[in-house]
Design a protein around this motif. Structure first.
Motif, PDB file in Angstrom:
ATOM      1  N   SER A  35       0.810  -1.216   0.000  1.00 47.61           N
ATOM      2  CA  SER A  35       0.000   0.000   0.000  1.00 47.61           C
ATOM      3  C   SER A  35       0.848   1.273   0.000  1.00 47.61           C
ATOM      4  CB  SER A  35      -0.928   0.015   1.227  1.00 47.61           C
ATOM      5  OG  SER A  35      -1.903  -1.000   1.128  1.00 47.61           O
ATOM      6  N   TYR A  36       2.137   1.136   0.129  1.00 44.68           N
ATOM      7  CA  TYR A  36       2.995   2.321   0.064  1.00 44.68           C
ATOM      8  C   TYR A  36       2.972   2.888  -1.356  1.00 44.68           C
ATOM      9  CZ  TYR A  36       5.040   1.752   4.728  1.00 44.68           C
ATOM     10  OH  TYR A  36       5.218   1.688   6.082  1.00 44.68           O
ATOM     11  N   SER A  37       3.383   4.128  -1.485  1.00 43.59           N
ATOM     12  CA  SER A  37       3.463   4.727  -2.810  1.00 43.59           C
ATOM     13  C   SER A  37       4.414   3.916  -3.680  1.00 43.59           C
ATOM     14  CB  SER A  37       3.959   6.171  -2.708  1.00 43.59           C
ATOM     15  OG  SER A  37       5.297   6.200  -2.235  1.00 43.59           O
ATOM     16  N   ALA A  38       4.326   4.126  -5.000  1.00 41.48           N
ATOM     17  CA  ALA A  38       5.194   3.369  -5.907  1.00 41.48           C
ATOM     18  C   ALA A  38       6.661   3.592  -5.578  1.00 41.48           C
ATOM     19  CB  ALA A  38       4.902   3.766  -7.356  1.00 41.48           C
ATOM     20  N   PHE A  39       7.030   4.854  -5.347  1.00 43.09           N
ATOM     21  CA  PHE A  39       8.420   5.143  -5.006  1.00 43.09           C
ATOM     22  C   PHE A  39       8.767   4.587  -3.619  1.00 43.09           C
ATOM     23  CE2 PHE A  39       7.924   8.893  -8.009  1.00 43.09           C
ATOM     24  CZ  PHE A  39       8.611   8.268  -9.029  1.00 43.09           C
ATOM     25  N   TYR A  66      25.753   1.782  -3.171  1.00 39.52           N
ATOM     26  CA  TYR A  66      24.716   2.228  -4.103  1.00 39.52           C
ATOM     27  C   TYR A  66      25.088   1.946  -5.557  1.00 39.52           C
ATOM     28  CZ  TYR A  66      21.933   4.562  -0.509  1.00 39.52           C
ATOM     29  OH  TYR A  66      21.139   4.825   0.568  1.00 39.52           O
ATOM     30  N   ILE A  67      26.360   2.111  -5.897  1.00 39.66           N
ATOM     31  CA  ILE A  67      26.765   1.919  -7.294  1.00 39.66           C
ATOM     32  C   ILE A  67      26.650   0.462  -7.696  1.00 39.66           C
ATOM     33  CG2 ILE A  67      28.727   2.012  -8.874  1.00 39.66           C
ATOM     34  CD1 ILE A  67      29.610   4.563  -7.380  1.00 39.66           C
ATOM     35  N   VAL A  68      27.134  -0.435  -6.846  1.00 44.25           N
ATOM     36  CA  VAL A  68      27.052  -1.871  -7.158  1.00 44.25           C
ATOM     37  C   VAL A  68      25.601  -2.304  -7.315  1.00 44.25           C
ATOM     38  CG1 VAL A  68      27.480  -4.183  -6.258  1.00 44.25           C
ATOM     39  CG2 VAL A  68      29.268  -2.444  -6.109  1.00 44.25           C
ATOM     40  N   THR A  69      24.751  -1.863  -6.384  1.00 42.40           N
ATOM     41  CA  THR A  69      23.335  -2.226  -6.459  1.00 42.40           C
ATOM     42  C   THR A  69      22.656  -1.557  -7.643  1.00 42.40           C
ATOM     43  OG1 THR A  69      23.259  -2.496  -4.063  1.00 42.40           O
ATOM     44  CG2 THR A  69      21.156  -2.230  -5.195  1.00 42.40           C
ATOM     45  N   GLY A  70      22.950  -0.263  -7.833  1.00 41.76           N
ATOM     46  CA  GLY A  70      22.294   0.459  -8.913  1.00 41.76           C
ATOM     47  C   GLY A  70      22.605  -0.115 -10.281  1.00 41.76           C
ATOM     48  N   LEU A  71      23.873  -0.427 -10.513  1.00 38.35           N
ATOM     49  CA  LEU A  71      24.255  -0.982 -11.815  1.00 38.35           C
ATOM     50  C   LEU A  71      23.618  -2.347 -12.051  1.00 38.35           C
ATOM     51  CD1 LEU A  71      28.055  -0.042 -11.943  1.00 38.35           C
ATOM     52  CD2 LEU A  71      26.182   1.004 -13.221  1.00 38.35           C
ATOM     53  N   THR A  72      23.407  -3.098 -10.989  1.00 37.99           N
ATOM     54  CA  THR A  72      22.879  -4.454 -11.124  1.00 37.99           C
ATOM     55  C   THR A  72      21.371  -4.462 -11.297  1.00 37.99           C
ATOM     56  OG1 THR A  72      24.678  -5.232  -9.705  1.00 37.99           O
ATOM     57  CG2 THR A  72      22.821  -6.731 -10.054  1.00 37.99           C
ATOM     58  N   PHE A  73      20.669  -3.669 -10.498  1.00 37.38           N
ATOM     59  CA  PHE A  73      19.214  -3.793 -10.416  1.00 37.38           C
ATOM     60  C   PHE A  73      18.439  -2.637 -11.043  1.00 37.38           C
ATOM     61  CE2 PHE A  73      20.632  -6.457  -6.805  1.00 37.38           C
ATOM     62  CZ  PHE A  73      19.986  -7.640  -7.138  1.00 37.38           C
ATOM     63  N   LEU A  74      19.142  -1.622 -11.564  1.00 38.33           N
ATOM     64  CA  LEU A  74      18.419  -0.482 -12.126  1.00 38.33           C
ATOM     65  C   LEU A  74      17.423  -0.874 -13.218  1.00 38.33           C
ATOM     66  CD1 LEU A  74      17.919   2.534 -12.219  1.00 38.33           C
ATOM     67  CD2 LEU A  74      19.859   2.761 -13.782  1.00 38.33           C
ATOM     68  N   PRO A  75      17.761  -1.783 -14.153  1.00 33.15           N
ATOM     69  CA  PRO A  75      16.780  -2.116 -15.196  1.00 33.15           C
ATOM     70  C   PRO A  75      15.477  -2.681 -14.639  1.00 33.15           C
ATOM     71  CG  PRO A  75      18.968  -2.832 -15.850  1.00 33.15           C
ATOM     72  CD  PRO A  75      19.075  -2.403 -14.428  1.00 33.15           C
ATOM     73  N   VAL A  76      15.563  -3.618 -13.691  1.00 35.72           N
ATOM     74  CA  VAL A  76      14.329  -4.219 -13.181  1.00 35.72           C
ATOM     75  C   VAL A  76      13.583  -3.241 -12.273  1.00 35.72           C
ATOM     76  CG1 VAL A  76      15.347  -5.314 -11.130  1.00 35.72           C
ATOM     77  CG2 VAL A  76      13.363  -6.357 -12.247  1.00 35.72           C
ATOM     78  N   LEU A  77      14.307  -2.373 -11.568  1.00 37.46           N
ATOM     79  CA  LEU A  77      13.636  -1.334 -10.779  1.00 37.46           C
ATOM     80  C   LEU A  77      12.942  -0.327 -11.689  1.00 37.46           C
ATOM     81  CD1 LEU A  77      16.337  -0.669  -8.014  1.00 37.46           C
ATOM     82  CD2 LEU A  77      14.094  -1.716  -7.675  1.00 37.46           C
ATOM     83  N   ALA A  78      13.547  -0.041 -12.834  1.00 39.29           N
ATOM     84  CA  ALA A  78      12.935   0.882 -13.787  1.00 39.29           C
ATOM     85  C   ALA A  78      11.647   0.303 -14.370  1.00 39.29           C
ATOM     86  CB  ALA A  78      13.923   1.210 -14.901  1.00 39.29           C
ATOM     87  N   LEU A  79      11.611  -1.006 -14.584  1.00 39.32           N
ATOM     88  CA  LEU A  79      10.411  -1.640 -15.128  1.00 39.32           C
ATOM     89  C   LEU A  79       9.320  -1.814 -14.085  1.00 39.32           C
ATOM     90  CD1 LEU A  79      12.100  -4.428 -17.288  1.00 39.32           C
ATOM     91  CD2 LEU A  79      10.929  -2.378 -18.126  1.00 39.32           C
ATOM     92  N   GLY A  80       9.692  -1.809 -12.809  1.00 39.19           N
ATOM     93  CA  GLY A  80       8.727  -2.024 -11.740  1.00 39.19           C
ATOM     94  C   GLY A  80       8.319  -0.742 -11.039  1.00 39.19           C
ATOM     95  N   PRO A  81       8.890  -0.463  -9.851  1.00 38.46           N
ATOM     96  CA  PRO A  81       8.429   0.699  -9.066  1.00 38.46           C
ATOM     97  C   PRO A  81       8.655   2.040  -9.737  1.00 38.46           C
ATOM     98  CG  PRO A  81      10.373  -0.324  -8.091  1.00 38.46           C
ATOM     99  CD  PRO A  81       9.881  -1.263  -9.130  1.00 38.46           C
ATOM    100  N   LEU A  82       9.761   2.218 -10.470  1.00 35.23           N
ATOM    101  CA  LEU A  82       9.985   3.516 -11.120  1.00 35.23           C
ATOM    102  C   LEU A  82       8.962   3.769 -12.224  1.00 35.23           C
ATOM    103  CD1 LEU A  82      13.896   3.611 -11.351  1.00 35.23           C
ATOM    104  CD2 LEU A  82      12.410   4.833  -9.752  1.00 35.23           C
ATOM    105  N   ALA A  83       8.674   2.732 -13.016  1.00 34.11           N
ATOM    106  CA  ALA A  83       7.671   2.899 -14.079  1.00 34.11           C
ATOM    107  C   ALA A  83       6.302   3.195 -13.485  1.00 34.11           C
ATOM    108  CB  ALA A  83       7.611   1.633 -14.931  1.00 34.11           C
ATOM    109  N   GLU A  84       5.967   2.525 -12.383  1.00 31.73           N
ATOM    110  CA  GLU A  84       4.669   2.775 -11.745  1.00 31.73           C
ATOM    111  C   GLU A  84       4.605   4.188 -11.172  1.00 31.73           C
ATOM    112  OE1 GLU A  84       1.862   0.955  -8.146  1.00 31.73           O
ATOM    113  OE2 GLU A  84       3.871   0.153  -8.489  1.00 31.73           O
ATOM    114  N   GLY A  85       5.697   4.636 -10.546  1.00 33.09           N
ATOM    115  CA  GLY A  85       5.700   5.956  -9.945  1.00 33.09           C
ATOM    116  C   GLY A  85       5.646   7.082 -10.965  1.00 33.09           C
ATOM    117  N   LEU A  86       6.205   6.852 -12.151  1.00 30.47           N
ATOM    118  CA  LEU A  86       6.229   7.889 -13.184  1.00 30.47           C
ATOM    119  C   LEU A  86       5.002   7.858 -14.082  1.00 30.47           C
ATOM    120  CD1 LEU A  86       9.995   7.628 -14.209  1.00 30.47           C
ATOM    121  CD2 LEU A  86       8.924   9.425 -12.823  1.00 30.47           C
ATOM    122  N   SER A  87       4.196   6.806 -13.942  1.00 30.04           N
ATOM    123  CA  SER A  87       3.032   6.681 -14.838  1.00 30.04           C
ATOM    124  C   SER A  87       1.902   7.598 -14.389  1.00 30.04           C
ATOM    125  CB  SER A  87       2.544   5.235 -14.845  1.00 30.04           C
ATOM    126  OG  SER A  87       2.109   4.840 -13.567  1.00 30.04           O
TER     127      SER A  87
END
Length: 549
Positions: free
Chosen positions: A345-349, A528-549
């Motif tokens: 129930s939290y916001s997308a972000f 942050y860099i290790v995690t960001g480089l690894t998971f940014l694509p799937v985060l972009a398709l999930g919570p980031l895409a929902e938050g920006l929609s």
């Protein structure tokens, strides 16, 4: 008021940091064995004076964990034949396997409703016992790595796993859990062995009130960063978490050991400033996450929320937005998995931030033991990267980070990403799994991502909206939990063995300082860099895409 509650918990942690951290260091380094410990060693034929190299230490960890999985599985399958069953039947095979793996790996992922699926004996004897010993295993592995860093004589021994396990349970977890359970009882949590009681309500209807030994399980589930709830609602249930101040107590218990272990680390390696540096990195990440989560929830102003006056969907009115966000940050930045609000129930972000907290490796301050050794891995990776960049020898507390060490560190950093992304990728193309997703689009992807992230990082919290009690998901997430727990442990112990075998290198003008604010920033950036480089694509398709929609 919510910010004051955060300040109270942080002040309590600050007061406990020095004495409790020093006490844990003494518990793991004292040459004396108390009477009850001697009795345990004698009963099981353990020589407490023997010292083990990393392979023997790892073998004992794996053997103990395998026996734990088997015994808890057997208990669930036969619970209908045992006392305190209160009419509950046996747990079906795939769920029993998932649950046995879950509690043994300190994950406490639950694809069942505790009050209807598990007998009181299973919860009290099986799951609650694992809450103690699985936490003690994580602490033992962390202490073994610290010994590897601290050793100055070139001997490869890391200590005695059985001694570390017993001392972690009896000297650290049990006393604090007793105090925590007593305080929860005073606050209104229940503690009994009663079966369900049916009462007549004021309107003439009936309601079934469950019983159970909740206070004792609640205290250790938070203290040991386990998180498995007696009830399906977990720490949102008033029998587990009755009031606002018990909510703060539970957050305090979650953060206590992982935070104070940095003091233990500093004392054991003979450099308290390095303990402060590790704590500073953890605190920075925690503060960033908490501030972003509170901002995302308070700034979430769609029409329904504006009409209601606050983003209170999925949150307990007795707790509120900020304390719920504080609890959620603590539980996802440790390996606890307990929840006092509905993360879906939290916001997308906000949901994305909670997912990112786990994807970071739960290192701020992390689970009991696992948080410390996870952050030490980050520290060694950071010193290797920064040392190469500035032309200084990569050393950490006098131990060289060479080819063998960096291979183990790289393997550690890749285990969870490979497990999570493989699990999510396979699951998203299976028709049976897609039918288990209750929400379409990016939110549905986030549900699956959160589930495998929670399992592989041994967190255990759920995003909800995913019907996880299916044979495939029970077995798949159990595999993720096993890989996410024991492969990193094996790599950490192997690293500890290589470091212990090294004789320290004298500090020179070319040695990179690893205790100053600049290096703390490098540790945070590396996380942050290790995690960001690894998971940014799937985060972009999930919570980031929902938050920006």
């Amino acid at each position: 008021m919510g910010y004051l509650q955060i300040a109270i918990v942080l002040a309590a942690l600050a007061l406990c940091y020095r004495p409790f951290g020093a006490y844990m260091a003494h518990a793991y380094t004292s040459p004396r064995h108390v009477a009850v410990e001697k009795g345990i060693y004698k009963a099981f034929g353990i020589n407490p004076e023997s010292q083990h190299p990393w392979r023997v230490y790892l073998r004992n960890v794996l053997a103990f964990s395998a026996i734990s999985i088997f015994m808890l599985y057997l208990l669930q399958r036969t619970q209908h034949l045992l006392p305190l069953g209160h009419g509950v039947g046996p747990v079906h095979t795939d769920q029993a396997w998932n649950t046995a793996v879950s509690f043994t790996t300190n994950t406490n992922w639950q694809s069942y409703s505790g009050e209807t699926a598990m007998s009181q004996l299973t919860q009290l004897l099986g799951q609650n016992l694992q809450n103690f010993v699985s936490a003690a295993v994580g602490m033992a592995v962390a202490v073994a790595l610290v010994r590897g860093i601290a050793h100055r004589n070139g001997h490869p021994e890391l200590g005695n796993f059985w001694v570390d396990l017993v001392r972690g349970c009896l000297r650290i977890l049990l006393p604090i859990a007793l105090i925590g359970a007593t305080l929860l009882l005073i606050g209104g949590a229940i503690q009994n062995l009663n079966g369900p009681t049916t009462i007549t309500t004021l309107t003439g209807g009936t309601q079934t009130i469950p019983g159970g030994a909740l206070a004792s399980q609640e205290a250790i589930k938070e203290l040991g960063t386990n998180g498995g709830g007696y009830f399906n609602a977990n720490s949102a249930h008033p029998f587990e978490n009755p009031t606002g101040w018990t909510n703060l107590l539970e957050i305090f218990l979650i953060l206590l050991i992982p935070t104070c272990l940095t003091r233990t680390y500093g004392i054991m390696v003979g450099s308290k400033k390095h303990g402060w540096a590790v704590l500073a990195a953890m605190t920075t990440i925690f503060t960033i996450s908490l501030c972003l989560l509170i901002w995302s929830e308070l700034a979430n102003k769609d029409s329904a929320i504006t009409t209601a006056g606050a983003a209170m969907e999925g949150r307990e009115t007795r707790l509120g937005i900020i304390p719920s966000a504080f609890f959620a940050t603590a539980t996802t930045l440790t390996s606890t998995g307990a929840v006092d609000s509905f993360h879906s129930s939290y916001s997308a972000f906000g949901g994305g931030i909670l997912t990112l907290n786990m994807l970071l490796g739960e290192i701020a301050p992390g689970g009991v033991g696992s948080g410390l050794y996870g952050m030490l891995i980050i520290a060694m990776l950071a010193v290797f990267i920064s040392g190469l960049m500035v032309g200084r020898s990569p050393e950490y507390l006098g131990k060289k980070i060479g080819v063998k060490e960096i291979k183990l560190i790289a393997g550690y950093t890749l285990v969870v990403p490979v497990t999570v992304l493989t699990g999510v990728g396979i699951s998203m193309v299976l028709p049976g799994v897609r039918e288990s997703i209750l929400n379409a689009g990016p939110h549905g992807l986030t549900e699956v991502l959160y589930a495998f992230t929670s399992g592989a990082n041994n967190n255990g919290s759920a995003f909800a909206g995913l019907s996880a009690d299916t044979p495939y998901l029970n077995y798949a997430i159990a595999i993720a939990m096993l890989i996410g727990r024991f492969v990193p442990i094996a790599l950490v112990l192997a690293l500890a063995g290589t470091l212990a075998a090294q004789k320290p290198t004298p500090e020179t003008a070319g040695t990179l300082p690893t205790h100053k604010p600049l290096f703390v920033g490098v540790m945070v950036g590396t996380s942050y860099i290790v995690t960001g480089l690894t998971f940014l694509p799937v985060l972009a398709l999930g919570p980031l895409a929902e938050g920006l929609s």
